[in-house]
Write an enzyme that holds these catalytic residues in place. Structure first.
Site, PDB file in Angstrom:
ATOM      1  N   GLY A  15       0.782  -1.234   0.000  1.00 30.89           N
ATOM      2  CA  GLY A  15       0.000   0.000   0.000  1.00 30.89           C
ATOM      3  C   GLY A  15       0.813   1.282   0.000  1.00 30.89           C
ATOM      4  O   GLY A  15       0.301   2.331   0.426  1.00 30.89           O
ATOM      5  N   THR A  16       2.043   1.244  -0.537  1.00 33.31           N
ATOM      6  CA  THR A  16       2.792   2.512  -0.574  1.00 33.31           C
ATOM      7  C   THR A  16       2.173   3.494  -1.577  1.00 33.31           C
ATOM      8  O   THR A  16       2.213   4.713  -1.372  1.00 33.31           O
ATOM      9  CB  THR A  16       4.290   2.305  -0.904  1.00 33.31           C
ATOM     10  OG1 THR A  16       4.413   1.801  -2.221  1.00 33.31           O
ATOM     11  CG2 THR A  16       4.959   1.380   0.090  1.00 33.31           C
ATOM     12  N   ASN A  17       1.589   2.962  -2.654  1.00 32.63           N
ATOM     13  CA  ASN A  17       0.916   3.869  -3.601  1.00 32.63           C
ATOM     14  C   ASN A  17      -0.345   4.467  -2.986  1.00 32.63           C
ATOM     15  O   ASN A  17      -0.634   5.649  -3.189  1.00 32.63           O
ATOM     16  CB  ASN A  17       0.595   3.128  -4.906  1.00 32.63           C
ATOM     17  CG  ASN A  17       1.819   3.004  -5.790  1.00 32.63           C
ATOM     18  OD1 ASN A  17       2.228   3.965  -6.440  1.00 32.63           O
ATOM     19  ND2 ASN A  17       2.424   1.821  -5.792  1.00 32.63           N
ATOM     20  N   MET A  91      -3.841  -7.023  -7.422  1.00 30.09           N
ATOM     21  CA  MET A  91      -3.290  -8.143  -8.174  1.00 30.09           C
ATOM     22  C   MET A  91      -4.361  -9.096  -8.706  1.00 30.09           C
ATOM     23  O   MET A  91      -4.148 -10.297  -8.785  1.00 30.09           O
ATOM     24  CB  MET A  91      -2.295  -8.916  -7.299  1.00 30.09           C
ATOM     25  CG  MET A  91      -1.089  -8.092  -6.921  1.00 30.09           C
ATOM     26  SD  MET A  91      -0.230  -7.459  -8.407  1.00 30.09           S
ATOM     27  CE  MET A  91       1.114  -6.554  -7.657  1.00 30.09           C
ATOM     28  N   LEU A  94     -10.066  -7.606 -13.294  1.00 34.08           N
ATOM     29  CA  LEU A  94     -11.465  -7.201 -13.117  1.00 34.08           C
ATOM     30  C   LEU A  94     -12.285  -7.688 -14.311  1.00 34.08           C
ATOM     31  O   LEU A  94     -11.788  -7.736 -15.444  1.00 34.08           O
ATOM     32  CB  LEU A  94     -11.549  -5.675 -13.000  1.00 34.08           C
ATOM     33  CG  LEU A  94     -10.921  -5.125 -11.710  1.00 34.08           C
ATOM     34  CD1 LEU A  94     -10.655  -3.626 -11.833  1.00 34.08           C
ATOM     35  CD2 LEU A  94     -11.817  -5.415 -10.508  1.00 34.08           C
ATOM     36  N   ASN A 108      -4.614   2.243 -13.509  1.00 36.62           N
ATOM     37  CA  ASN A 108      -3.712   1.289 -12.867  1.00 36.62           C
ATOM     38  C   ASN A 108      -2.280   1.809 -12.949  1.00 36.62           C
ATOM     39  O   ASN A 108      -1.910   2.479 -13.907  1.00 36.62           O
ATOM     40  CB  ASN A 108      -3.803  -0.045 -13.620  1.00 36.62           C
ATOM     41  CG  ASN A 108      -2.890  -1.120 -13.056  1.00 36.62           C
ATOM     42  OD1 ASN A 108      -2.799  -1.292 -11.834  1.00 36.62           O
ATOM     43  ND2 ASN A 108      -2.208  -1.852 -13.921  1.00 36.62           N
ATOM     44  N   HIS A 110       1.628   0.397 -13.085  1.00 38.03           N
ATOM     45  CA  HIS A 110       2.329  -0.859 -13.399  1.00 38.03           C
ATOM     46  C   HIS A 110       3.837  -0.593 -13.450  1.00 38.03           C
ATOM     47  O   HIS A 110       4.269   0.387 -14.063  1.00 38.03           O
ATOM     48  CB  HIS A 110       1.829  -1.396 -14.743  1.00 38.03           C
ATOM     49  CG  HIS A 110       2.404  -2.728 -15.078  1.00 38.03           C
ATOM     50  ND1 HIS A 110       1.983  -3.893 -14.481  1.00 38.03           N
ATOM     51  CD2 HIS A 110       3.393  -3.083 -15.929  1.00 38.03           C
ATOM     52  CE1 HIS A 110       2.689  -4.912 -14.950  1.00 38.03           C
ATOM     53  NE2 HIS A 110       3.541  -4.442 -15.833  1.00 38.03           N
TER      54      HIS A 110
END
Ligand code: GAR
Length: 213
Positions: A15-17, A91, A94, A108, A110
């Protein structure tokens, strides 16, 4: 300034982003109204909880299939009135039905210069290939794997890199910068598809104020 855009963030891991979004755009250009995780073990959940952001877990194993999981997820995000869905280390793939609920409103981050090294283990793929330039892409999500239109990209030369951790450490600040910038641009309504080539995302730059006031 206009009202903050209600956004949801989907996570699976550290969860750093998400943290970068909480620290920079949350309560300003955007309001994080929901954080959904694919696993109860994601440390990202605690980051959201500590800021009072509603969290929920939508684990694949709790539903008969991906369609059912994504229906429940989509309904929760609709209840929370999210207007942009940000995948920040999410990860899971959808379903088309989920994407149809949020047309042109799922993005997203990446850890590669797409279209190189899509899917899982992008940094490992790049190291195995022996590249000397790594990078980060923020893109709109379509029904393929990391195949939607690019919003922002940045490259980083790491000609001697050998280990995933060292590449990840170097890419993190780029990821955090690009993802928060993409959310800001989206919230400002500055992103649109080029009519001549819808694969291209045009970024509208605000008009400069002319004259000396
Ligand atoms: C990030 O490196 C992100 O680019 C990557 O997962 C990591 C999540 O880190 N995403 C993908 O590989 C998606 N295909 P974080 O949980 O610390 O934000």
């Amino acid at each position: 300034m206009s009202e903050p855009l209600p956004i949801a963030v989907l996570v699976s891991g550290t969860g750093t982003n998400l943290q970068a979004l909480l620290d920079t755009v949350h309560g300003r250009e955007a309001e994080i109204v929901a954080v959904a995780s694919s696993t109860a073990e994601a440390p990202a959940l605690a980051r959201a909880e500590s800021r009072g952001v509603p969290c929920a877990v939508f684990a694949r194993a709790h539903y008969p299939d991906r369609e059912a999981r994504d229906r429940a997820l989509g309904e929760w995000l609709d209840e929370r009135a999210a207007r942009l869905v940000v995948l920040a280390g999410y990860m899971e793939l959808l379903t088309p039905q989920f994407l149809a609920r949020f047309p042109g409103a799922v993005i997203n981050v990446h850890p590669s210069l797409l279209p190189a090294f899509p899917g899982l283990g992008a940094i490992e793929q790049a190291l195995a290939y022996g590249v000397k330039v790594f990078g980060v892409t923020v893109h709109f999500v379509d029904e393929g794997v990391d195949s939607g239109p690019v919003i922002l990209q940045r490259a980083l030369e790491l000609p001697h890199a050998r280990e995933r951790e060292e590449v990840l450490r170097a890419l993190r600040p780029l990821e955090h910068g690009l993802l928060t910038e993409a959310v800001r641009l989206y919230a400002r309504g500055a992103l649109r598809a080029d009519p001549a080539n819808p694969r291209r995302t045009i970024i509208d730059v605000p008009a400069q104020r002319g004259g000396d006031g």
